[in-house]
Design a protein around this motif. Structure first.
Motif, PDB file in Angstrom:
ATOM      1  N   SER A  47      -9.285  30.633 -21.673  1.00 35.03           N
ATOM      2  CA  SER A  47      -7.932  30.227 -21.755  1.00 35.03           C
ATOM      3  C   SER A  47      -7.589  29.072 -20.882  1.00 35.03           C
ATOM      4  CB  SER A  47      -6.805  31.166 -21.548  1.00 35.03           C
ATOM      5  OG  SER A  47      -6.996  31.959 -20.101  1.00 35.03           O
ATOM      6  N   VAL A  48      -8.428  28.766 -19.840  1.00 37.23           N
ATOM      7  CA  VAL A  48      -8.229  27.774 -18.815  1.00 37.23           C
ATOM      8  C   VAL A  48      -9.669  26.638 -18.961  1.00 37.23           C
ATOM      9  CG1 VAL A  48      -8.128  27.401 -16.467  1.00 37.23           C
ATOM     10  CG2 VAL A  48      -7.100  29.318 -17.240  1.00 37.23           C
ATOM     11  N   ILE A  49      -9.151  25.188 -19.046  1.00 41.08           N
ATOM     12  CA  ILE A  49     -10.152  24.333 -19.135  1.00 41.08           C
ATOM     13  C   ILE A  49     -11.241  24.574 -17.916  1.00 41.08           C
ATOM     14  CG2 ILE A  49      -8.728  22.948 -20.562  1.00 41.08           C
ATOM     15  CD1 ILE A  49      -8.293  20.856 -18.268  1.00 41.08           C
ATOM     16  N   SER A  50     -12.391  23.974 -18.285  1.00 36.86           N
ATOM     17  CA  SER A  50     -13.463  24.030 -17.343  1.00 36.86           C
ATOM     18  C   SER A  50     -13.312  23.255 -15.919  1.00 36.86           C
ATOM     19  CB  SER A  50     -14.828  23.854 -17.923  1.00 36.86           C
ATOM     20  OG  SER A  50     -15.141  24.908 -18.972  1.00 36.86           O
ATOM     21  N   PRO A  51     -12.819  22.126 -16.209  1.00 38.22           N
ATOM     22  CA  PRO A  51     -12.602  21.136 -14.905  1.00 38.22           C
ATOM     23  C   PRO A  51     -11.642  21.638 -14.010  1.00 38.22           C
ATOM     24  CG  PRO A  51     -12.418  19.816 -17.066  1.00 38.22           C
ATOM     25  CD  PRO A  51     -12.626  21.319 -17.506  1.00 38.22           C
ATOM     26  N   LEU A  52     -10.492  22.463 -14.406  1.00 37.10           N
ATOM     27  CA  LEU A  52      -9.600  23.181 -13.651  1.00 37.10           C
ATOM     28  C   LEU A  52     -10.178  24.467 -13.061  1.00 37.10           C
ATOM     29  CD1 LEU A  52      -6.670  22.732 -12.701  1.00 37.10           C
ATOM     30  CD2 LEU A  52      -6.218  24.053 -14.705  1.00 37.10           C
ATOM     31  N   LEU A  53     -11.054  25.262 -14.040  1.00 38.92           N
ATOM     32  CA  LEU A  53     -11.698  26.371 -13.207  1.00 38.92           C
ATOM     33  C   LEU A  53     -12.614  26.094 -12.161  1.00 38.92           C
ATOM     34  CD1 LEU A  53     -12.764  28.481 -16.177  1.00 38.92           C
ATOM     35  CD2 LEU A  53     -11.465  29.479 -14.441  1.00 38.92           C
ATOM     36  N   SER A  54     -13.391  25.060 -12.483  1.00 35.85           N
ATOM     37  CA  SER A  54     -14.367  24.544 -11.312  1.00 35.85           C
ATOM     38  C   SER A  54     -13.670  23.930 -10.089  1.00 35.85           C
ATOM     39  CB  SER A  54     -15.230  23.469 -11.924  1.00 35.85           C
ATOM     40  OG  SER A  54     -14.399  22.480 -12.230  1.00 35.85           O
ATOM     41  N   ARG A  55     -12.347  23.598 -10.012  1.00 34.30           N
ATOM     42  CA  ARG A  55     -11.871  23.118  -8.924  1.00 34.30           C
ATOM     43  C   ARG A  55     -11.009  24.189  -8.333  1.00 34.30           C
ATOM     44  NH1 ARG A  55     -13.129  19.173 -12.342  1.00 34.30           N
ATOM     45  NH2 ARG A  55     -13.542  17.350 -11.692  1.00 34.30           N
ATOM     46  N   SER A  56     -10.946  25.507  -8.806  1.00 34.63           N
ATOM     47  CA  SER A  56      -9.980  26.419  -8.210  1.00 34.63           C
ATOM     48  C   SER A  56     -10.796  27.660  -7.738  1.00 34.63           C
ATOM     49  CB  SER A  56      -8.987  26.827  -9.223  1.00 34.63           C
ATOM     50  OG  SER A  56      -8.063  25.704  -9.844  1.00 34.63           O
ATOM     51  N   LEU A  57     -10.160  28.201  -6.840  1.00 31.87           N
ATOM     52  CA  LEU A  57     -10.764  29.476  -6.487  1.00 31.87           C
ATOM     53  C   LEU A  57     -10.451  30.709  -7.187  1.00 31.87           C
ATOM     54  CD1 LEU A  57     -12.468  31.157  -4.397  1.00 31.87           C
ATOM     55  CD2 LEU A  57     -10.436  31.534  -2.984  1.00 31.87           C
ATOM     56  N   LEU A  58     -11.160  31.423  -8.124  1.00 28.05           N
ATOM     57  CA  LEU A  58     -10.657  32.481  -9.014  1.00 28.05           C
ATOM     58  C   LEU A  58     -10.569  33.756  -8.203  1.00 28.05           C
ATOM     59  CD1 LEU A  58      -9.991  33.320 -11.853  1.00 28.05           C
ATOM     60  CD2 LEU A  58     -12.420  33.679 -12.303  1.00 28.05           C
ATOM     61  N   LEU A  59      -9.393  34.433  -8.250  1.00 25.90           N
ATOM     62  CA  LEU A  59      -9.060  35.638  -7.538  1.00 25.90           C
ATOM     63  C   LEU A  59      -8.796  36.691  -8.634  1.00 25.90           C
ATOM     64  CD1 LEU A  59      -7.194  34.817  -4.424  1.00 25.90           C
ATOM     65  CD2 LEU A  59      -9.656  34.948  -4.727  1.00 25.90           C
ATOM     66  N   ARG A  60      -9.278  37.689  -8.789  1.00 28.77           N
ATOM     67  CA  ARG A  60      -9.175  38.703  -9.816  1.00 28.77           C
ATOM     68  C   ARG A  60      -8.186  40.047  -9.085  1.00 28.77           C
ATOM     69  NH1 ARG A  60     -11.964  41.075 -14.310  1.00 28.77           N
ATOM     70  NH2 ARG A  60     -10.424  42.423 -15.394  1.00 28.77           N
ATOM     71  N   LEU A  61      -6.960  40.240  -9.609  1.00 26.69           N
ATOM     72  CA  LEU A  61      -6.049  41.018  -9.243  1.00 26.69           C
ATOM     73  C   LEU A  61      -6.301  42.360 -10.057  1.00 26.69           C
ATOM     74  CD1 LEU A  61      -4.821  38.305  -8.001  1.00 26.69           C
ATOM     75  CD2 LEU A  61      -2.743  39.604  -8.074  1.00 26.69           C
ATOM     76  N   LYS A  68      -4.197  22.104 -23.416  1.00 34.38           N
ATOM     77  CA  LYS A  68      -5.400  21.319 -22.654  1.00 34.38           C
ATOM     78  C   LYS A  68      -4.681  20.288 -22.167  1.00 34.38           C
ATOM     79  CE  LYS A  68      -9.910  19.310 -23.442  1.00 34.38           C
ATOM     80  NZ  LYS A  68      -9.531  17.983 -22.718  1.00 34.38           N
ATOM     81  N   ALA A  69      -3.827  19.482 -22.889  1.00 35.81           N
ATOM     82  CA  ALA A  69      -3.235  18.366 -22.321  1.00 35.81           C
ATOM     83  C   ALA A  69      -2.491  18.487 -21.170  1.00 35.81           C
ATOM     84  CB  ALA A  69      -2.454  17.626 -23.417  1.00 35.81           C
ATOM     85  N   GLN A  70      -1.704  19.795 -21.096  1.00 35.19           N
ATOM     86  CA  GLN A  70      -0.831  19.962 -20.098  1.00 35.19           C
ATOM     87  C   GLN A  70      -1.768  20.353 -18.836  1.00 35.19           C
ATOM     88  OE1 GLN A  70       1.471  23.007 -22.521  1.00 35.19           O
ATOM     89  NE2 GLN A  70       3.143  21.869 -21.810  1.00 35.19           N
ATOM     90  N   GLN A  71      -2.886  21.116 -19.129  1.00 38.22           N
ATOM     91  CA  GLN A  71      -3.853  21.504 -18.041  1.00 38.22           C
ATOM     92  C   GLN A  71      -4.578  20.143 -17.229  1.00 38.22           C
ATOM     93  OE1 GLN A  71      -6.472  25.027 -18.851  1.00 38.22           O
ATOM     94  NE2 GLN A  71      -4.985  26.011 -20.377  1.00 38.22           N
ATOM     95  N   ASP A  72      -4.658  19.462 -18.415  1.00 38.03           N
ATOM     96  CA  ASP A  72      -5.477  18.074 -17.764  1.00 38.03           C
ATOM     97  C   ASP A  72      -4.465  17.384 -16.964  1.00 38.03           C
ATOM     98  OD1 ASP A  72      -8.002  18.124 -18.981  1.00 38.03           O
ATOM     99  OD2 ASP A  72      -7.205  17.302 -20.855  1.00 38.03           O
ATOM    100  N   ALA A  73      -3.196  17.595 -17.056  1.00 34.22           N
ATOM    101  CA  ALA A  73      -2.140  16.756 -16.208  1.00 34.22           C
ATOM    102  C   ALA A  73      -2.179  17.479 -14.986  1.00 34.22           C
ATOM    103  CB  ALA A  73      -0.914  16.810 -16.994  1.00 34.22           C
TER     104      ALA A  73
END
Length: 447
Positions: free
Chosen positions: A162-176, A134-139
């Motif tokens: 597996s990914v923190i919510s703030p990072l998810l909400s700021r990224s476009l999720l693409l499913r391959l 979580k700390a690394q993802q926060d960075a």
């Protein structure tokens, strides 16, 4: 810096830094053949379609962070490289396995400094982001929020877990999606002919191609690695099945997913489970998995077997089979082989009963024979105005008001009032069900 890779621009256009822009003749075939444009990407038609978010990001040169979720070898690293190359940006890769918070911050600070000097924007690629704490993802958040970097993060695991919510909400999720056999075969053809690959120097037999494609399991990187090994093992310019088998140290599985082998092996698999031979069942499971059989097909047959051959002799069998099917959808192969194996063993060693199958077949046979009587008046819907005036629900006995929660009354239509469909066995947990069902049936029918 350990775990941090900066690939500067190269070639005629400055700033086209990417993995593909800096390859050389001694690089692995999978690296040399990495697509340079979105149109060269194999598979993932939903991402390459006109007007798709990924195409808008690349062709519109927009700053947007991406979270790529999909199985190995489906193009996650390639998409990151294409984004950097086609948008004229630096490409920086951070390994989630080796890098820590210090490396993440250093990459973002370098990107920020580059922008402050009026230099290029940076694509920061984080592979296996689910391995970050979580700390690394926060960075990563400051760089994403302030658009100091275009983050492209890749994961093979469900990002919602597996990914923190703030990072998810700021990224476009693409499913391959996993590549099809046709997609992987097209990758092989391209590598055989392209000047970056084998440049027409080798011919490949159809059965050797089919063997490599099956072993790849929808992974483009893997099939290119196998092809390169086969070319290295060839005594001349011809790659036959024997060479392919030797190169990857695995014999070809004689299995046709559309032919007799498909049906024969799955039949033997289910019959081995029904016969309680866990070893034989595992053998057939392994044959199907090694041949690249669709794991969802195997999982569906396990779910069917749990009710068809086990039923209430072990009520947990269906739960186990359904959980395995969900695991296949959630994590995919090759890891899901463990879930399929667990379910196979559990079903094989479980006590067996086909009472559920016989019960529903008998009930269906009566229905097809026309034994469809009127619903008894006391069981009919009595919730609308005037229903009781015509006798609906008038004499219905509420079971919860009766001793033992069982009421003596007629439930079946007259035509099948005395029918007995469910005949539980005395095997496994169904023995207790049998004893209880016989007591209940006597109470309900007043015997």
């Amino acid at each position: 810096m350990d775990g941090l890779f900066d690939v500067p621009g190269a070639g005629p256009a400055p700033g086209t830094g990417s993995l593909s822009a800096n390859t050389h003749s001694s690089a692995p075939l999978a690296v040399r053949m990495r697509p340079r444009t979105l149109d060269e990407l194999v598979g993932q038609s939903q991402l390459r379609a006109p007007g798709s978010p990924l195409r808008q990001l690349i062709e519109g040169d927009r700053s947007m962070s991406l979270l790529l979720w999909g199985p190995p070898g489906t193009g996650k690293t390639t998409i990151a490289s294409i984004v950097s190359q086609q948008t004229q940006r630096r490409f920086v890769e951070v390994s989630a396995v080796a890098a820590g918070v210090k490396e993440v911050r250093a990459a973002i600070d370098a990107a920020r400094s580059e922008l402050a000097r009026g230099g290029q924007e940076t694509v920061l690629f984080v592979d296996e982001v689910h391995r970050f704490t979580k700390a690394q993802q926060d960075a990563l958040l400051p760089g994403v929020e302030n658009r100091w970097v275009t983050l492209v993060a890749a994961t093979t695991e469900n990002p919602f877990f597996s990914v923190i919510s703030p990072l998810l909400s700021r990224s476009l999720l693409l499913r391959l999606e996993s590549l099809t056999d046709d997609d992987v075969s097209a990758v092989v053809d391209h590598a055989l002919a392209d000047e970056r690959g084998l440049d027409g120097a080798y011919t490949l037999d159809d059965d050797a191609r089919a063997h490599l494609v099956r072993l790849a399991g929808g992974d483009a990187r893997r099939v290119l690695t196998y092809l390169e090994a086969a070319a290295g093992a060839a005594s001349d310019t011809h790659i036959d099945l024997s060479t392919a088998e030797t190169a990857v140290d695995q014999a070809a599985v004689r299995y046709d997913r559309q032919g007799d082998q498909h049906y024969d092996v799955i039949s033997a698999f289910i019959k081995s489970i029904r016969g309680s031979d866990a070893d034989a069942a595992l053998h057939y499971l392994a044959r199907m998995m090694e041949a690249g059989e669709d794991p969802r097909f195997i999982a569906r047959r396990l779910v069917i077997s749990a009710s068809e051959d086990i039923g209430l002799a072990d009520p947990t069998a269906l739960t186990t089979a359904v959980a395995a099917a969900q695991a296949v959808q959630l994590i995919g192969m090759p890891e899901a082989r463990l879930n399929l194996a667990q379910a196979t063993i559990a079903l094989a060693v479980a006590p067996k009963s086909n009472a559920v199958t016989l019960a529903v077949d008998a009930a269906s046979a009566d229905v097809r024979a026309g034994k469809i009587g009127q619903v008894p008046p006391h069981l009919r819907d009595a919730h609308y105005a005037g229903a009781k005036k015509i006798g609906h629900g008038k004499t219905y006995v509420y079971p919860h008001d009766e001793p033992f929660g069982v009421a003596e009354q007629q439930y079946a239509p007259d035509v099948i009032e005395n029918a007995t469909y469910y005949r539980p066995t005395a095997l496994g947990a169904e023995a207790a069900v049998k004893e209880r069902w016989e007591r209940i049936r006597r109470l309900v029918r007043g015997r």
